[in-house]
Motif scaffolding. Structure first.
Motif, short mmCIF file in Angstrom:
data_model
loop_
_atom_site.label_atom_id
_atom_site.label_comp_id
_atom_site.label_asym_id
_atom_site.label_seq_id
_atom_site.Cartn_x
_atom_site.Cartn_y
_atom_site.Cartn_z
N ILE A 164 26.75 59.12 8.86
CA ILE A 164 26.04 57.97 9.04
C ILE A 164 24.87 58.05 10.13
CG2 ILE A 164 26.09 55.58 9.26
CD1 ILE A 164 29.21 55.82 8.30
N VAL A 165 23.95 57.54 9.85
CA VAL A 165 22.58 57.37 10.84
C VAL A 165 22.05 55.89 10.66
CG1 VAL A 165 20.35 58.16 11.59
CG2 VAL A 165 22.09 59.69 10.60
N LEU A 166 21.75 55.39 11.90
CA LEU A 166 21.33 54.05 11.86
C LEU A 166 19.83 53.96 12.47
CD1 LEU A 166 24.52 51.99 13.35
CD2 LEU A 166 23.93 52.38 10.89
N THR A 167 19.08 53.18 11.77
CA THR A 167 17.62 53.30 12.31
C THR A 167 17.27 51.84 12.64
OG1 THR A 167 17.17 55.11 11.06
CG2 THR A 167 15.23 53.69 11.48
N GLU A 168 16.48 51.75 13.59
CA GLU A 168 15.87 50.33 14.30
C GLU A 168 14.41 50.34 13.91
OE1 GLU A 168 15.06 47.12 15.14
OE2 GLU A 168 16.85 47.36 16.12
N ARG A 169 14.24 49.06 13.36
CA ARG A 169 12.71 48.97 12.87
C ARG A 169 11.86 47.57 13.30
NH1 ARG A 169 10.43 47.66 7.63
NH2 ARG A 169 9.30 46.64 9.14
N GLY A 170 12.79 46.97 14.20
CA GLY A 170 12.24 45.66 14.79
C GLY A 170 12.68 44.55 14.32
N ALA A 171 12.74 43.41 14.77
CA ALA A 171 13.36 41.99 14.22
C ALA A 171 12.18 41.17 13.91
CB ALA A 171 14.36 41.52 15.06
N VAL A 179 9.32 42.27 16.63
CA VAL A 179 9.28 42.47 18.10
C VAL A 179 10.75 43.73 17.94
CG1 VAL A 179 10.93 40.69 18.61
CG2 VAL A 179 9.73 41.54 20.27
N VAL A 180 10.57 44.37 19.06
CA VAL A 180 11.53 45.67 19.11
C VAL A 180 12.45 45.13 20.46
CG1 VAL A 180 12.20 47.92 19.49
CG2 VAL A 180 10.25 47.35 18.17
N ASP A 181 13.74 44.80 20.06
CA ASP A 181 14.55 44.59 21.43
C ASP A 181 15.37 45.98 21.57
OD1 ASP A 181 16.71 44.13 23.17
OD2 ASP A 181 17.59 42.53 21.98
N MET A 182 14.97 46.74 22.69
CA MET A 182 15.31 48.08 22.96
C MET A 182 16.80 48.13 23.10
SD MET A 182 12.96 50.36 22.79
CE MET A 182 11.17 50.11 22.62
N ARG A 183 17.37 46.97 23.67
CA ARG A 183 18.91 46.80 23.85
C ARG A 183 19.63 47.25 22.57
NH1 ARG A 183 19.93 40.90 25.55
NH2 ARG A 183 18.59 40.68 23.95
#
Length: 276
Positions: A164-171, A179-183
């Motif tokens: 499994i891999v998880l990817t952040e692409r902003g909210a 907007v990207v929350d680096m947390r």
């Protein structure tokens, strides 16, 4: 920060405190010649820099802003193109699936099955993707809190698949903006799986061009540097020879020629953070 267990994609390793991997390619596949030119250039650039590469390209973009927007060549032709890229260049390949019925064909070609952000809560799709035994990359929904991704992971892991891999692409942040929350990168990494930052979609302006999405590619480099400094396991960039002529996501995609300049400092940051 915890170190995610490694996930194997062909001969590449994501996680396990390994050097970051680049997932790159066009937003949507157009034709075989274009895909091969982009793949060849990416392979040359990444080879010189020593960065592992996964080629990405969507055969169908089912969530376009307008009904008239270009969606791609479709499942059959798109998988044929990706199979050719894989064979010619020896690269692992990634693409999105939108329906359970697509996975029977997709799993025959893809090394990484990707779940689009808007579908990250679709239980049947996640479970079937998990049962494929392939690496599954899930884009965190623009509406989803990072700590709630544990439930997404739970659906996939229920099949016995831990690849499994998880990817952040902003909210979503108001209208036509992200907007990207680096947390988020740190929070999701604590779930024990590799985390990727999708920098080009993070600068997208969804629906911002009256029938298509806009974007601000000038910020991709800065956001990528910030994300790599958190210790992420991979970057996701959409690239074209000439993004202004791309049929999908051009405004937020990078020029192929700019990649070496952008990647060089990121590799230094990655090595420093992971003390490689």
């Amino acid at each position: 920060m915890s170190t995610p267990a490694p996930v194997q994609v062909g001969s590449l390793t994501l996680g396990g405190n390994r050097p970051m991997v680049l997932i790159a390619g066009p937003c949507v596949l157009e034709d075989l010649d274009t895909a091969c030119r982009i793949a060849e250039t990416l392979q040359e650039q990444c080879g010189r820099l020593g960065i592992p590469l996964i080629f990405k390209g969507s055969y169908d973009k089912a969530n376009r802003t307008s009904v008239n927007a270009y969606r791609g060549p479709g499942l059959e032709e798109g998988l044929r193109i990706l199979a050719q890229v894989k064979e010619r260049f020896g690269l692992p390949v990634l693409s999105d699936v939108h329906e359970v019925s697509q996975i029977d064909s997709a799993e025959q070609v893809l090394d990484v099955i990707q779940i689009p952000a808007f579908l990250c809560r679709q239980t049947d799709l996640l479970v079937r993707a998990g049962r494929s035994g392939k690496v599954v990359n899930v884009k965190k929904g623009q509406f989803q809190a990072p700590w709630d991704m544990k439930h997404v992971v739970g659906k996939l892991a229920s099949t016995g698949n831990e690849q499994i891999v998880l990817t952040e692409r902003g909210a979503s942040f108001g209208y036509n903006n992200l907007v990207v929350d680096m947390r988020s990168l740190l929070i999701m990494r604590q779930l024990g799986y590799p985390v990727v930052f999708d920098a080009t979609h993070a600068v997208q302006l969804p629906g911002g061009n009256d029938g298509s999405s806009g974007g601000q590619r000038d910020y991709v480099g800065a956001l990528s540097r910030a994300a790599v400094a958190t210790g992420i396991d991979g970057l996701f960039w959409e690239v074209y020879e000439d993004p202004d002529c791309a049929r999908c996501d051009g405004p937020n995609s990078l020029y192929l020629r700019d990649l070496p300049r952008l990647l060089a400092p990121l590799l230094e940051i990655d090595a420093l953070v992971k003390r490689l």
